[in-house]
Enzyme design. Sequence first.
Site, mmCIF file in Angstrom:
data_model
loop_
_atom_site.group_PDB
_atom_site.id
_atom_site.type_symbol
_atom_site.label_atom_id
_atom_site.label_comp_id
_atom_site.label_asym_id
_atom_site.label_seq_id
_atom_site.Cartn_x
_atom_site.Cartn_y
_atom_site.Cartn_z
ATOM 1 N N THR A 21 0.838 -1.208 0.000
ATOM 2 C CA THR A 21 0.000 0.000 0.000
ATOM 3 C C THR A 21 0.866 1.248 0.000
ATOM 4 O O THR A 21 0.576 2.231 -0.690
ATOM 5 C CB THR A 21 -0.914 0.001 1.239
ATOM 6 O OG1 THR A 21 -1.700 -1.181 1.228
ATOM 7 C CG2 THR A 21 -1.827 1.214 1.252
ATOM 8 N N HIS A 24 2.106 1.953 -3.414
ATOM 9 C CA HIS A 24 1.075 2.619 -4.228
ATOM 10 C C HIS A 24 1.086 4.128 -3.965
ATOM 11 O O HIS A 24 0.990 4.935 -4.885
ATOM 12 C CB HIS A 24 -0.317 2.067 -3.910
ATOM 13 C CG HIS A 24 -0.596 0.730 -4.512
ATOM 14 N ND1 HIS A 24 -0.897 0.546 -5.837
ATOM 15 C CD2 HIS A 24 -0.602 -0.509 -3.957
ATOM 16 C CE1 HIS A 24 -1.080 -0.733 -6.082
ATOM 17 N NE2 HIS A 24 -0.906 -1.407 -4.948
#
Length: 328
Positions: A21, A24
């Site tokens: 995450t 990202h």
Amino acid sequence: MPAFGPDDILVRIEATSICGTDLHIYNWDPWSQQRIKPPLIMGHEFAGEVVEAGRNVRGVKVGDYVSAETHIVCGHCYQCRTGNSHVCQEVKILGVDRDGAFAEYIAIPAVNAVKTDRSVPPEVAALQEPLGNAVHTVLAGPVAGERVAVFGCGPVGALAVAVAKAAGAAAVYAVDINDYRLGLARQMGADLILNPQRDDVVTILRDQGADRGGIDVFLEMSGSPQAVKQGLAALRNGGRASILGVYSRPVEIDWTNDIVFKGVHLQGITGRRMFETWYTTGALLASGALNVAPLITHRLALEDFATGFEAMRTGNTGKVVLFPQGIR
Ligand code: ZN
């Protein structure tokens, strides 16, 4: 120094690991652009020592060594009130919706703290959060004596391999297109590694489970539409498909043949059950049945975060751990 309220604790972070995450967000992809409201401190996997506690705090005290559940839940919605707060309607995520762990200190609600034995090194204690994802996925149904395929062997997939072995799976098959990651899965105990670019994955997995018509359990951790199709095709009638992967767009699957007539038990997995998964994860670590240390491939000072992110971009990393107080 982050501000903290009467129900919060302040934690001095000893180790914090980079999650997919975070990559990202670092890459500032379309999801990050619509979700993240800068300025924001990223990061959510961590361990450290409690250095301050608000006046209402019970159950955790200054000096405790903690990791933390990263989903901050409301406590009053239907899901929270019925023992399913991992799917809280009002969830806020550390390092996504509020300041996170790539810092010397973090303030969190005391209820999110998970006390950890000092015998667990901080880089392993920090890993309990992604390990919890793996534990939640693997143990969402029976595993002992089952033949389990894990598609996607990034850190959580590799951890899932280790958890499935520890939980008594008859065989664990690891599938990935990246040979480095297949190597990690092998180290974590996979019985057979398969690369869809070389191997006929569906035929091989069906052969492995030939007496039952396919494999028993399909764990999807890759986010690849092709993996979804292959895993479902390899699954036996009445098998379990537990899906942790996230997909950049809708995925077409053969519902009639691969779900309905097979009687597949299909389940989406998010987060960790609060806090059952944490107790199970801690017990697995304490038992010695899980050795997650080989998965930690990079140890860096916090200020060298960019080196860690660049390494992750290659795909050839296990867990990258940052140390705000100096590398251990
Ligand atoms: Zn809630």
